[in-house]
Write a protein that holds these residues in place. Structure first.
Motif, PDB file in Angstrom:
ATOM      1  N   VAL A   1      30.812 112.764  20.345  1.00  0.00           N
ATOM      2  CA  VAL A   1      31.125 113.686  19.255  1.00  0.00           C
ATOM      3  C   VAL A   1      32.641 113.715  19.071  1.00  0.00           C
TER       4      VAL A   1
ATOM      5  N   THR B   1      34.220 116.293  13.205  1.00  0.00           N
ATOM      6  CA  THR B   1      32.866 116.413  12.672  1.00  0.00           C
ATOM      7  C   THR B   1      32.466 117.884  12.640  1.00  0.00           C
TER       8      THR B   1
ATOM      9  N   SER C   1      30.258 119.977  15.321  1.00  0.00           N
ATOM     10  CA  SER C   1      30.194 119.359  16.650  1.00  0.00           C
ATOM     11  C   SER C   1      30.634 120.356  17.709  1.00  0.00           C
TER      12      SER C   1
END
Length: 109
Positions: free
Chosen positions: A40, A44, A47
């Motif tokens: 991750v 993002t 996340s």
């Protein structure tokens, strides 16, 4: 100074997941018991490390954190059969037009 900042961020990210149980560690990153890896990034949305992006951006030019978790154990383990989980936190940024990287890794049993 920026290497110290990046190292401090790496360490803080690792410590923020230290109190999670073994199972919660991989499920927090969205991994299932059958998965063999999970990565991750802080850029993002949603996340597990997205909350760190504001601090990373404030301290490091074009900074991003990436967290990879890998199951450890005999054979080809997945998270459901793992005896340990290797967690690696990598922070990258640009300094004087050159890419920079700090990486910390630990194994959780």
């Amino acid at each position: 100074k920026t290497i110290t900042e990046a190292t401090t961020i790496c360490h803080a990210i690792m410590e923020s997941f230290d109190n999670l149980s073994f199972t919660a560690l991989y499920t927090t990153f969205g991994a299932a018991t059958s998965d063999t890896t999970r990565t991750v990034t802080s850029t993002t949305t949603g996340s597990a490390v997205a909350s760190w992006q504001a601090e990373i951006s404030r301290k490091l030019d074009s900074g991003v954190a990436t967290v990879t978790i890998l199951p450890q154990g005999p054979g080809t383990p997945n998270f459901g059969t793992a005896t340990g989980i290797r967690m690696t936190v990598i922070v990258t940024w640009t300094e004087l037009a050159r890419p920079q990287v700090v990486s910390l890794s630990t194994v959780r049993f």
